[in-house]
Design a protein around this motif. Structure first.
Motif, PDB file in Angstrom:
ATOM      1  N   ASP A   1      16.405  11.733  27.654  1.00 50.88           N
ATOM      2  CA  ASP A   1      16.085  11.763  26.232  1.00 50.88           C
ATOM      3  C   ASP A   1      15.512  10.428  25.754  1.00 50.88           C
ATOM      4  O   ASP A   1      15.866   9.911  24.704  1.00 50.88           O
ATOM      5  N   LYS A   2      14.636   9.863  26.581  1.00 48.30           N
ATOM      6  CA  LYS A   2      13.890   8.664  26.224  1.00 48.30           C
ATOM      7  C   LYS A   2      12.447   9.091  25.965  1.00 48.30           C
ATOM      8  O   LYS A   2      12.069  10.225  26.168  1.00 48.30           O
ATOM      9  N   LYS A   3      11.627   8.178  25.511  1.00 54.97           N
ATOM     10  CA  LYS A   3      10.214   8.510  25.320  1.00 54.97           C
ATOM     11  C   LYS A   3       9.608   8.953  26.647  1.00 54.97           C
ATOM     12  O   LYS A   3      10.215   8.819  27.695  1.00 54.97           O
ATOM     13  N   THR A   4       8.394   9.427  26.612  1.00 56.13           N
ATOM     14  CA  THR A   4       7.769   9.933  27.825  1.00 56.13           C
ATOM     15  C   THR A   4       7.401   8.794  28.774  1.00 56.13           C
ATOM     16  O   THR A   4       7.344   7.621  28.388  1.00 56.13           O
ATOM     17  N   LYS A   5       7.144   9.180  30.003  1.00 55.95           N
ATOM     18  CA  LYS A   5       6.743   8.190  31.004  1.00 55.95           C
ATOM     19  C   LYS A   5       5.429   7.541  30.603  1.00 55.95           C
ATOM     20  O   LYS A   5       5.270   6.319  30.738  1.00 55.95           O
ATOM     21  N   ASN A   6       4.494   8.329  30.096  1.00 56.47           N
ATOM     22  CA  ASN A   6       3.203   7.774  29.678  1.00 56.47           C
ATOM     23  C   ASN A   6       3.369   6.745  28.562  1.00 56.47           C
ATOM     24  O   ASN A   6       2.667   5.735  28.534  1.00 56.47           O
ATOM     25  N   PHE A   7       4.293   7.006  27.634  1.00 56.84           N
ATOM     26  CA  PHE A   7       4.562   6.045  26.560  1.00 56.84           C
ATOM     27  C   PHE A   7       4.976   4.699  27.138  1.00 56.84           C
ATOM     28  O   PHE A   7       4.434   3.651  26.769  1.00 56.84           O
ATOM     29  N   TRP A   8       5.939   4.707  28.063  1.00 55.30           N
ATOM     30  CA  TRP A   8       6.429   3.449  28.634  1.00 55.30           C
ATOM     31  C   TRP A   8       5.389   2.789  29.520  1.00 55.30           C
ATOM     32  O   TRP A   8       5.291   1.567  29.561  1.00 55.30           O
ATOM     33  N   LEU A   9       4.580   3.586  30.219  1.00 54.34           N
ATOM     34  CA  LEU A   9       3.515   2.992  31.030  1.00 54.34           C
ATOM     35  C   LEU A   9       2.478   2.304  30.149  1.00 54.34           C
ATOM     36  O   LEU A   9       1.996   1.215  30.482  1.00 54.34           O
ATOM     37  N   ILE A  10       2.158   2.910  29.012  1.00 54.12           N
ATOM     38  CA  ILE A  10       1.188   2.294  28.102  1.00 54.12           C
ATOM     39  C   ILE A  10       1.768   1.022  27.487  1.00 54.12           C
ATOM     40  O   ILE A  10       1.111  -0.028  27.468  1.00 54.12           O
ATOM     41  N   ILE A  11       3.002   1.099  26.995  1.00 56.32           N
ATOM     42  CA  ILE A  11       3.625  -0.069  26.358  1.00 56.32           C
ATOM     43  C   ILE A  11       3.735  -1.230  27.351  1.00 56.32           C
ATOM     44  O   ILE A  11       3.359  -2.369  27.043  1.00 56.32           O
ATOM     45  N   LEU A  12       4.246  -0.944  28.540  1.00 54.57           N
ATOM     46  CA  LEU A  12       4.421  -2.017  29.522  1.00 54.57           C
ATOM     47  C   LEU A  12       3.087  -2.486  30.099  1.00 54.57           C
ATOM     48  O   LEU A  12       2.930  -3.662  30.415  1.00 54.57           O
ATOM     49  N   GLY A  13       2.128  -1.589  30.228  1.00 52.56           N
ATOM     50  CA  GLY A  13       0.794  -1.985  30.686  1.00 52.56           C
ATOM     51  C   GLY A  13       0.107  -2.899  29.688  1.00 52.56           C
ATOM     52  O   GLY A  13      -0.525  -3.895  30.069  1.00 52.56           O
ATOM     53  N   VAL A  14       0.230  -2.584  28.404  1.00 53.07           N
ATOM     54  CA  VAL A  14      -0.334  -3.445  27.364  1.00 53.07           C
ATOM     55  C   VAL A  14       0.380  -4.800  27.374  1.00 53.07           C
ATOM     56  O   VAL A  14      -0.249  -5.847  27.198  1.00 53.07           O
ATOM     57  N   THR A  15       1.680  -4.779  27.624  1.00 55.81           N
ATOM     58  CA  THR A  15       2.432  -6.034  27.696  1.00 55.81           C
ATOM     59  C   THR A  15       1.917  -6.912  28.826  1.00 55.81           C
ATOM     60  O   THR A  15       1.725  -8.120  28.648  1.00 55.81           O
ATOM     61  N   VAL A  16       1.688  -6.314  29.996  1.00 51.68           N
ATOM     62  CA  VAL A  16       1.152  -7.086  31.120  1.00 51.68           C
ATOM     63  C   VAL A  16      -0.243  -7.614  30.782  1.00 51.68           C
ATOM     64  O   VAL A  16      -0.557  -8.779  31.046  1.00 51.68           O
ATOM     65  N   ALA A  17      -1.074  -6.763  30.183  1.00 54.58           N
ATOM     66  CA  ALA A  17      -2.428  -7.191  29.829  1.00 54.58           C
ATOM     67  C   ALA A  17      -2.407  -8.327  28.811  1.00 54.58           C
ATOM     68  O   ALA A  17      -3.178  -9.288  28.934  1.00 54.58           O
ATOM     69  N   VAL A  18      -1.537  -8.227  27.816  1.00 56.41           N
ATOM     70  CA  VAL A  18      -1.443  -9.296  26.810  1.00 56.41           C
ATOM     71  C   VAL A  18      -0.983 -10.592  27.464  1.00 56.41           C
ATOM     72  O   VAL A  18      -1.499 -11.666  27.178  1.00 56.41           O
ATOM     73  N   ASN A  19       0.000 -10.492  28.357  1.00 58.92           N
ATOM     74  CA  ASN A  19       0.483 -11.700  29.029  1.00 58.92           C
ATOM     75  C   ASN A  19      -0.599 -12.339  29.895  1.00 58.92           C
ATOM     76  O   ASN A  19      -0.630 -13.555  30.048  1.00 58.92           O
ATOM     77  N   LEU A  20      -1.475 -11.531  30.458  1.00 66.85           N
ATOM     78  CA  LEU A  20      -2.531 -12.075  31.310  1.00 66.85           C
ATOM     79  C   LEU A  20      -3.741 -12.571  30.524  1.00 66.85           C
ATOM     80  O   LEU A  20      -4.333 -13.592  30.878  1.00 66.85           O
ATOM     81  N   LEU A  21      -4.105 -11.861  29.461  1.00 70.65           N
ATOM     82  CA  LEU A  21      -5.402 -12.101  28.827  1.00 70.65           C
ATOM     83  C   LEU A  21      -5.340 -12.822  27.490  1.00 70.65           C
ATOM     84  O   LEU A  21      -6.288 -13.528  27.133  1.00 70.65           O
ATOM     85  N   ILE A  22      -4.272 -12.625  26.716  1.00 70.75           N
ATOM     86  CA  ILE A  22      -4.232 -13.166  25.362  1.00 70.75           C
ATOM     87  C   ILE A  22      -3.055 -14.133  25.250  1.00 70.75           C
ATOM     88  O   ILE A  22      -1.917 -13.706  25.138  1.00 70.75           O
ATOM     89  N   PRO A  23      -3.311 -15.419  25.278  1.00 71.02           N
ATOM     90  CA  PRO A  23      -2.206 -16.387  25.219  1.00 71.02           C
ATOM     91  C   PRO A  23      -1.696 -16.627  23.797  1.00 71.02           C
ATOM     92  O   PRO A  23      -1.746 -17.736  23.285  1.00 71.02           O
ATOM     93  N   MET A  24      -1.239 -15.545  23.144  1.00 71.80           N
ATOM     94  CA  MET A  24      -0.666 -15.671  21.803  1.00 71.80           C
ATOM     95  C   MET A  24       0.823 -15.390  21.908  1.00 71.80           C
ATOM     96  O   MET A  24       1.233 -14.294  22.286  1.00 71.80           O
ATOM     97  N   LEU A  25       1.626 -16.368  21.590  1.00 65.75           N
ATOM     98  CA  LEU A  25       3.067 -16.276  21.779  1.00 65.75           C
ATOM     99  C   LEU A  25       3.679 -15.114  21.000  1.00 65.75           C
ATOM    100  O   LEU A  25       4.580 -14.439  21.491  1.00 65.75           O
ATOM    101  N   PHE A  26       3.176 -14.825  19.797  1.00 72.78           N
ATOM    102  CA  PHE A  26       3.732 -13.736  19.001  1.00 72.78           C
ATOM    103  C   PHE A  26       3.567 -12.398  19.713  1.00 72.78           C
ATOM    104  O   PHE A  26       4.510 -11.609  19.781  1.00 72.78           O
TER     105      PHE A  26
END
Length: 114
Positions: A40-65
């Motif tokens: 009863d958690k969000k879908t797998k695609n939801f978590w893959l998108i959220i965590l994928g965006v997190t990895v991309a932000v950490n790699l590409l956009i050096p904004m601490l917020f």
């Protein structure tokens, strides 16, 4: 001198956030899609998108917020979603056991001397 130490500390912080996000993304990929629904958690695609965006932000956009927002999502995955998925899927990765009772020993159930 102080700025060099601060820069090194920030680099270490950014690297740690990136490593945590990558590990969470790999774990999210390894769980089955139906485990997310059963827990009863969000879908797998939801978590893959959220965590994928997190990895991309950490790699590409050096904004601490933005990186801190991704860190919050990563921590939520580790402390809420992952334990629920492990509970539903019978233990998770590399445990070497297929469920069983909490009183099971390495050679079978322990009956307390009965």
């Amino acid at each position: 001198m102080l700025m060099t130490a601060f820069g090194g500390l920030m680099w270490l912080l950014y690297t740690a956030m990136l490593v945590l996000a990558v590990v969470a993304l790999v774990m999210a990929v390894l769980f089955r899609d139906d485990a997310y629904r059963a827990a009863d958690k969000k879908t797998k695609n939801f978590w893959l998108i959220i965590l994928g965006v997190t990895v991309a932000v950490n790699l590409l956009i050096p904004m601490l917020f933005l990186q801190l927002a991704g860190l919050v999502a990563t921590i939520v995955f580790f402390v809420d979603v992952r334990p629920a998925l492990r509970g539903v899927s019978g233990g998770g990765f590399g445990r070497g056991r297929s469920g069983g009772s909490s009183s099971d020993g390495p050679y079978g159930p322990w009956n307390g001397g009965r």
